[in-house]
Design a protein around this motif. Structure first.
Motif, PDB file in Angstrom:
ATOM      1  N   VAL A 154     -17.661   6.750  15.747  1.00 53.91           N
ATOM      2  CA  VAL A 154     -18.030   5.584  16.561  1.00 53.91           C
ATOM      3  C   VAL A 154     -17.918   5.927  18.044  1.00 53.91           C
ATOM      4  O   VAL A 154     -18.794   5.570  18.842  1.00 53.91           O
ATOM      5  CB  VAL A 154     -17.165   4.361  16.186  1.00 53.91           C
ATOM      6  N   LEU A 155     -16.849   6.641  18.426  1.00 52.75           N
ATOM      7  CA  LEU A 155     -16.703   7.053  19.819  1.00 52.75           C
ATOM      8  C   LEU A 155     -17.867   7.938  20.254  1.00 52.75           C
ATOM      9  O   LEU A 155     -18.462   7.728  21.318  1.00 52.75           O
ATOM     10  CB  LEU A 155     -15.373   7.785  20.019  1.00 52.75           C
ATOM     11  N   MET A 156     -18.220   8.901  19.416  1.00 50.00           N
ATOM     12  CA  MET A 156     -19.327   9.803  19.752  1.00 50.00           C
ATOM     13  C   MET A 156     -20.637   9.028  19.881  1.00 50.00           C
ATOM     14  O   MET A 156     -21.405   9.232  20.829  1.00 50.00           O
ATOM     15  CB  MET A 156     -19.463  10.911  18.701  1.00 50.00           C
ATOM     16  N   GLU A 157     -20.882   8.130  18.966  1.00 47.35           N
ATOM     17  CA  GLU A 157     -22.141   7.380  19.009  1.00 47.35           C
ATOM     18  C   GLU A 157     -22.164   6.374  20.158  1.00 47.35           C
ATOM     19  O   GLU A 157     -23.226   6.115  20.734  1.00 47.35           O
ATOM     20  CB  GLU A 157     -22.415   6.719  17.668  1.00 47.35           C
ATOM     21  N   ALA A 158     -21.031   5.820  20.526  1.00 40.83           N
ATOM     22  CA  ALA A 158     -20.979   4.920  21.680  1.00 40.83           C
ATOM     23  C   ALA A 158     -21.323   5.677  22.958  1.00 40.83           C
ATOM     24  O   ALA A 158     -22.094   5.181  23.799  1.00 40.83           O
ATOM     25  CB  ALA A 158     -19.598   4.274  21.794  1.00 40.83           C
ATOM     26  N   ILE A 159     -20.780   6.874  23.098  1.00 43.75           N
ATOM     27  CA  ILE A 159     -21.097   7.686  24.280  1.00 43.75           C
ATOM     28  C   ILE A 159     -22.560   8.101  24.260  1.00 43.75           C
ATOM     29  O   ILE A 159     -23.247   8.056  25.292  1.00 43.75           O
ATOM     30  CB  ILE A 159     -20.152   8.901  24.374  1.00 43.75           C
ATOM     31  N   ARG A 160     -23.067   8.466  23.102  1.00 43.69           N
ATOM     32  CA  ARG A 160     -24.482   8.820  22.994  1.00 43.69           C
ATOM     33  C   ARG A 160     -25.371   7.627  23.355  1.00 43.69           C
ATOM     34  O   ARG A 160     -26.382   7.801  24.044  1.00 43.69           O
ATOM     35  CB  ARG A 160     -24.813   9.311  21.585  1.00 43.69           C
ATOM     36  N   MET A 201       0.858  -1.178   0.000  1.00 48.47           N
ATOM     37  CA  MET A 201       0.000   0.000   0.000  1.00 48.47           C
ATOM     38  C   MET A 201       0.900   1.236   0.000  1.00 48.47           C
ATOM     39  O   MET A 201       1.789   1.355   0.836  1.00 48.47           O
ATOM     40  CB  MET A 201      -0.903  -0.027   1.237  1.00 48.47           C
ATOM     41  N   SER A 202       0.629   2.134  -0.911  1.00 45.22           N
ATOM     42  CA  SER A 202       1.427   3.357  -0.998  1.00 45.22           C
ATOM     43  C   SER A 202       1.158   4.249   0.215  1.00 45.22           C
ATOM     44  O   SER A 202       0.095   4.154   0.848  1.00 45.22           O
ATOM     45  CB  SER A 202       1.093   4.119  -2.284  1.00 45.22           C
ATOM     46  N   PRO A 203       2.098   5.144   0.549  1.00 44.50           N
ATOM     47  CA  PRO A 203       1.850   6.082   1.644  1.00 44.50           C
ATOM     48  C   PRO A 203       0.584   6.920   1.427  1.00 44.50           C
ATOM     49  O   PRO A 203      -0.150   7.188   2.376  1.00 44.50           O
ATOM     50  CB  PRO A 203       3.107   6.955   1.649  1.00 44.50           C
ATOM     51  N   THR A 204       0.330   7.294   0.185  1.00 45.50           N
ATOM     52  CA  THR A 204      -0.870   8.090  -0.100  1.00 45.50           C
ATOM     53  C   THR A 204      -2.133   7.288   0.184  1.00 45.50           C
ATOM     54  O   THR A 204      -3.064   7.790   0.826  1.00 45.50           O
ATOM     55  CB  THR A 204      -0.857   8.577  -1.562  1.00 45.50           C
ATOM     56  N   LEU A 205      -2.180   6.054  -0.278  1.00 43.44           N
ATOM     57  CA  LEU A 205      -3.353   5.213  -0.030  1.00 43.44           C
ATOM     58  C   LEU A 205      -3.513   4.937   1.461  1.00 43.44           C
ATOM     59  O   LEU A 205      -4.633   4.948   1.984  1.00 43.44           O
ATOM     60  CB  LEU A 205      -3.251   3.913  -0.822  1.00 43.44           C
ATOM     61  N   PHE A 206      -2.411   4.727   2.152  1.00 43.18           N
ATOM     62  CA  PHE A 206      -2.464   4.508   3.597  1.00 43.18           C
ATOM     63  C   PHE A 206      -3.008   5.750   4.303  1.00 43.18           C
ATOM     64  O   PHE A 206      -3.868   5.654   5.188  1.00 43.18           O
ATOM     65  CB  PHE A 206      -1.067   4.168   4.139  1.00 43.18           C
ATOM     66  N   ALA A 207      -2.511   6.932   3.920  1.00 42.95           N
ATOM     67  CA  ALA A 207      -2.960   8.175   4.555  1.00 42.95           C
ATOM     68  C   ALA A 207      -4.431   8.439   4.280  1.00 42.95           C
ATOM     69  O   ALA A 207      -5.173   8.863   5.181  1.00 42.95           O
ATOM     70  CB  ALA A 207      -2.108   9.350   4.082  1.00 42.95           C
ATOM     71  N   LEU A 208      -4.877   8.199   3.056  1.00 37.19           N
ATOM     72  CA  LEU A 208      -6.293   8.397   2.735  1.00 37.19           C
ATOM     73  C   LEU A 208      -7.159   7.438   3.541  1.00 37.19           C
ATOM     74  O   LEU A 208      -8.152   7.842   4.141  1.00 37.19           O
ATOM     75  CB  LEU A 208      -6.536   8.218   1.236  1.00 37.19           C
ATOM     76  N   THR A 209      -6.766   6.181   3.582  1.00 35.83           N
ATOM     77  CA  THR A 209      -7.520   5.191   4.355  1.00 35.83           C
ATOM     78  C   THR A 209      -7.470   5.527   5.843  1.00 35.83           C
ATOM     79  O   THR A 209      -8.485   5.428   6.547  1.00 35.83           O
ATOM     80  CB  THR A 209      -6.965   3.774   4.102  1.00 35.83           C
ATOM     81  N   GLY A 210      -6.315   5.956   6.307  1.00 33.82           N
ATOM     82  CA  GLY A 210      -6.179   6.345   7.708  1.00 33.82           C
ATOM     83  C   GLY A 210      -7.045   7.544   8.059  1.00 33.82           C
ATOM     84  O   GLY A 210      -7.642   7.599   9.143  1.00 33.82           O
ATOM     85  N   PHE A 211      -7.114   8.507   7.177  1.00 37.32           N
ATOM     86  CA  PHE A 211      -7.945   9.696   7.386  1.00 37.32           C
ATOM     87  C   PHE A 211      -9.413   9.295   7.492  1.00 37.32           C
ATOM     88  O   PHE A 211     -10.130   9.734   8.394  1.00 37.32           O
ATOM     89  CB  PHE A 211      -7.711  10.670   6.236  1.00 37.32           C
ATOM     90  N   ILE A 212      -9.853   8.450   6.589  1.00 36.63           N
ATOM     91  CA  ILE A 212     -11.244   7.977   6.623  1.00 36.63           C
ATOM     92  C   ILE A 212     -11.492   7.172   7.898  1.00 36.63           C
ATOM     93  O   ILE A 212     -12.499   7.364   8.583  1.00 36.63           O
ATOM     94  CB  ILE A 212     -11.563   7.152   5.364  1.00 36.63           C
ATOM     95  N   ALA A 213     -10.562   6.281   8.234  1.00 31.79           N
ATOM     96  CA  ALA A 213     -10.714   5.458   9.438  1.00 31.79           C
ATOM     97  C   ALA A 213     -10.726   6.319  10.699  1.00 31.79           C
ATOM     98  O   ALA A 213     -11.493   6.051  11.640  1.00 31.79           O
ATOM     99  CB  ALA A 213      -9.591   4.420   9.504  1.00 31.79           C
ATOM    100  N   TRP A 214      -9.883   7.347  10.746  1.00 31.55           N
ATOM    101  CA  TRP A 214      -9.855   8.245  11.906  1.00 31.55           C
ATOM    102  C   TRP A 214     -11.197   8.974  12.051  1.00 31.55           C
ATOM    103  O   TRP A 214     -11.729   9.094  13.151  1.00 31.55           O
ATOM    104  CB  TRP A 214      -8.704   9.244  11.763  1.00 31.55           C
ATOM    105  N   SER A 215     -11.737   9.448  10.938  1.00 28.13           N
ATOM    106  CA  SER A 215     -13.049  10.110  10.961  1.00 28.13           C
ATOM    107  C   SER A 215     -14.115   9.146  11.476  1.00 28.13           C
ATOM    108  O   SER A 215     -14.975   9.523  12.279  1.00 28.13           O
ATOM    109  CB  SER A 215     -13.428  10.603   9.560  1.00 28.13           C
ATOM    110  N   LEU A 216     -14.047   7.906  11.014  1.00 26.71           N
ATOM    111  CA  LEU A 216     -14.994   6.878  11.456  1.00 26.71           C
ATOM    112  C   LEU A 216     -14.818   6.580  12.937  1.00 26.71           C
ATOM    113  O   LEU A 216     -15.806   6.443  13.673  1.00 26.71           O
ATOM    114  CB  LEU A 216     -14.826   5.613  10.621  1.00 26.71           C
ATOM    115  N   LEU A 217     -13.586   6.487  13.403  1.00 27.06           N
ATOM    116  CA  LEU A 217     -13.332   6.214  14.818  1.00 27.06           C
ATOM    117  C   LEU A 217     -13.923   7.303  15.707  1.00 27.06           C
ATOM    118  O   LEU A 217     -14.546   7.002  16.738  1.00 27.06           O
ATOM    119  CB  LEU A 217     -11.834   6.078  15.073  1.00 27.06           C
ATOM    120  N   LEU A 218     -13.746   8.554  15.323  1.00 27.26           N
ATOM    121  CA  LEU A 218     -14.326   9.651  16.101  1.00 27.26           C
ATOM    122  C   LEU A 218     -15.855   9.548  16.126  1.00 27.26           C
ATOM    123  O   LEU A 218     -16.488   9.774  17.165  1.00 27.26           O
ATOM    124  CB  LEU A 218     -13.892  11.006  15.535  1.00 27.26           C
TER     125      LEU A 218
END
Length: 136
Positions: free
Chosen positions: A20-26, A1-18
């Motif tokens: 999921v955290l918000m919805e778990a607390i809710r 996986m290229s650094p660009t693809l990793f960063a894009l996937t990581g950015f999306i995953a980070w957004s999703l993690l935030l």
């Protein structure tokens, strides 16, 4: 996986993690009857300061995703990841750091550090845009 693809996937995953955290607390707040299921606002205005910061940190990710994610996607589709790869990990680190600082505090020092992390992302985005346009 290229650094660009990793960063894009990581950015999306980070957004999703935030999210999921918000919805778990809710969910916890609803299940413990602290807040009615229909008692939430998009900015978590009636909730704790942490929940308000979490909503903003998530919104910041969503606001940046079309711009920075779009540049990474253009590089991937155009086969020009040589432009984005060198700074892809730095971008992802700055994005994560901005969110973590946002979650931790809104002190003047924290806001300055958070803006610095965002400024790094903007500089990287400008370099990517310039590099992609120059390579066209």
């Amino acid at each position: 996986m290229s650094p660009t693809l990793f960063a894009l996937t990581g950015f999306i995953a980070w957004s999703l993690l935030l999210l999921v955290l918000m919805e778990a607390i809710r969910c916890k707040l609803v299940l413990t009857r602290e807040v009615a299921a229909n008692g939430f606002t998009p900015d978590n205005a009636r909730l704790s300061p942490f929940m308000q910061r979490l909503a903003r940190a998530h919104a910041n990710c969503l606001e940046g995703l079309p711009i920075f994610g779009g540049l990474m996607l253009v590089a991937l589709v155009a086969g020009r990841t040589a432009v984005t790869d060198p700074l892809a990990y730095a971008f992802l680190a700055a994005r994560g750091l901005q969110s973590l600082i946002h979650l931790a505090s809104v002190s003047a020092a924290a806001v300055t550090l958070r803006f610095t992390a965002f400024a790094v992302q903007m500089a990287i985005g400008l370099a990517w845009a310039w590099g992609l346009l120059a390579a066209a």
